[in-house]
Write an enzyme that holds these catalytic residues in place. Structure first.
Site, mmCIF file in Angstrom:
data_model
loop_
_atom_site.group_PDB
_atom_site.id
_atom_site.type_symbol
_atom_site.label_atom_id
_atom_site.label_comp_id
_atom_site.label_asym_id
_atom_site.label_seq_id
_atom_site.Cartn_x
_atom_site.Cartn_y
_atom_site.Cartn_z
ATOM 1 N N ALA A 35 -2.907 -28.616 -42.257
ATOM 2 C CA ALA A 35 -2.363 -27.635 -43.204
ATOM 3 C C ALA A 35 -0.938 -27.963 -43.642
ATOM 4 C CB ALA A 35 -2.418 -26.243 -42.578
ATOM 5 N N ARG A 39 -14.169 -26.720 -34.117
ATOM 6 C CA ARG A 39 -13.579 -26.028 -35.267
ATOM 7 C C ARG A 39 -14.461 -26.220 -36.511
ATOM 8 N NH1 ARG A 39 -8.568 -28.437 -38.771
ATOM 9 N NH2 ARG A 39 -8.224 -26.591 -40.031
ATOM 10 N N TYR A 60 -15.864 -29.840 -40.640
ATOM 11 C CA TYR A 60 -15.128 -30.957 -40.026
ATOM 12 C C TYR A 60 -15.980 -31.841 -39.105
ATOM 13 C CZ TYR A 60 -11.098 -28.405 -41.818
ATOM 14 O OH TYR A 60 -10.202 -27.769 -42.646
ATOM 15 N N GLU A 100 -2.885 -41.133 -46.225
ATOM 16 C CA GLU A 100 -3.204 -39.727 -45.947
ATOM 17 C C GLU A 100 -4.724 -39.566 -45.928
ATOM 18 O OE1 GLU A 100 -1.433 -37.193 -48.943
ATOM 19 O OE2 GLU A 100 -2.777 -35.521 -48.461
ATOM 20 N N ARG A 143 -12.303 -27.172 -52.236
ATOM 21 C CA ARG A 143 -11.985 -25.982 -51.429
ATOM 22 C C ARG A 143 -10.944 -25.107 -52.134
ATOM 23 N NH1 ARG A 143 -10.900 -27.845 -45.484
ATOM 24 N NH2 ARG A 143 -11.311 -25.641 -45.128
ATOM 25 N N PRO A 177 -1.904 -30.162 -37.157
ATOM 26 C CA PRO A 177 -2.313 -28.911 -36.531
ATOM 27 C C PRO A 177 -3.810 -28.635 -36.626
ATOM 28 C CG PRO A 177 -1.172 -28.479 -38.601
ATOM 29 C CD PRO A 177 -0.970 -29.941 -38.279
ATOM 30 N N ASN A 178 -4.329 -28.128 -35.524
ATOM 31 C CA ASN A 178 -5.733 -27.701 -35.379
ATOM 32 C C ASN A 178 -6.727 -28.856 -35.299
ATOM 33 O OD1 ASN A 178 -5.266 -24.799 -35.417
ATOM 34 N ND2 ASN A 178 -4.638 -25.115 -37.537
ATOM 35 N N ASN A 214 -3.547 -37.476 -40.822
ATOM 36 C CA ASN A 214 -4.179 -36.272 -41.351
ATOM 37 C C ASN A 214 -3.218 -35.138 -41.009
ATOM 38 O OD1 ASN A 214 -5.566 -33.983 -41.957
ATOM 39 N ND2 ASN A 214 -7.508 -34.660 -41.067
ATOM 40 N N HIS A 217 -8.024 -36.874 -45.256
ATOM 41 C CA HIS A 217 -8.576 -35.529 -45.020
ATOM 42 C C HIS A 217 -10.067 -35.658 -44.794
ATOM 43 C CE1 HIS A 217 -4.828 -33.644 -46.041
ATOM 44 N NE2 HIS A 217 -4.742 -34.459 -47.059
HETATM 45 C C1 DQA Z 1 -7.734 -31.082 -43.520
HETATM 46 C C2 DQA Z 1 -7.684 -30.196 -44.771
HETATM 47 C C3 DQA Z 1 -6.550 -29.193 -44.661
HETATM 48 O O1 DQA Z 1 -6.513 -28.361 -45.809
HETATM 49 C C4 DQA Z 1 -6.747 -28.315 -43.438
HETATM 50 O O2 DQA Z 1 -5.668 -27.419 -43.307
HETATM 51 C C5 DQA Z 1 -6.958 -29.093 -42.195
HETATM 52 C C6 DQA Z 1 -7.821 -30.265 -42.249
HETATM 53 C C7 DQA Z 1 -8.963 -32.029 -43.540
HETATM 54 O O3 DQA Z 1 -8.967 -32.957 -42.734
HETATM 55 O O4 DQA Z 1 -9.882 -31.830 -44.326
HETATM 56 O O5 DQA Z 1 -6.484 -28.729 -41.134
HETATM 57 O O6 DQA Z 1 -6.566 -31.889 -43.490
#
Ligand code: DQA
Length: 141
Positions: free
Chosen positions: A76, A17, A22, A97, A106, A9-10, A73, A99
């Protein structure tokens, strides 16, 4: 080798964003760069993105027997999704995984992952280079 890149998501909003967190590359930029990088290792990389938890679960389920590994990735859902964890446990597809941000620098709710302990590896805080390193890790394994 066949790999699948899944962004949760996102992450479709990469580029616009929170660019300080990011970066400024779009998801399309990242996907194209990674497909080219994978090709250098003779890896076929497919890319998926969804904002919906159930779609991510279905993508993992449907990848069983079709891919050698997944780079994900989970956004959230990393911090909330038992369903995604169960999909990886059910399919036993090896996954890395990734990020973009260093989640450990954070909010504390980002320090918990439902996936890390069952992942082949975890890469955090290296921006989009983290995805490349995940491809390299599969290529060298
Ligand atoms: C993320 C870190 C997550 O906490 C966040 O919700 C994201 C992006 C990252 O790539 O740093 O959407 O996965």
């Amino acid at each position: 080798m066949n790999l699948l890149l899944i962004n949760g998501p996102n992450l479709n909003m990469l580029g616009t964003r929170e660019p300080k967190v990011y970066g400024s590359e779009t998801l399309k930029d990242v996907e194209s760069m990674l497909i080219a990088h994978a090709m250098q290792h003779e890896i076929v990389l497919k890319c998926e993105q969804s904002n919906a938890e159930h779609e991510l679960v279905t993508i993992v389920q449907q990848s069983m027997g079709k891919v050698d590994g997944i780079i994900i990735n989970p956004g959230a859902y990393t911090h909330t999704s038992i369903a995604l964890r169960d999909a990886f446990l059910a399919t036993q597809i090896p996954f890395i995984e990734v990020h973009l941000s260093n989640v450990y620098q954070r909010e504390t709710f980002r320090h918990t992952s439902y996936l890390s302990d069952i992942a082949k590896g975890v890469i955090v805080g290296l921006g989009t280079n983290g995805y490349k390193l995940a491809v390299d890790a599969f290529a060298n394994s």
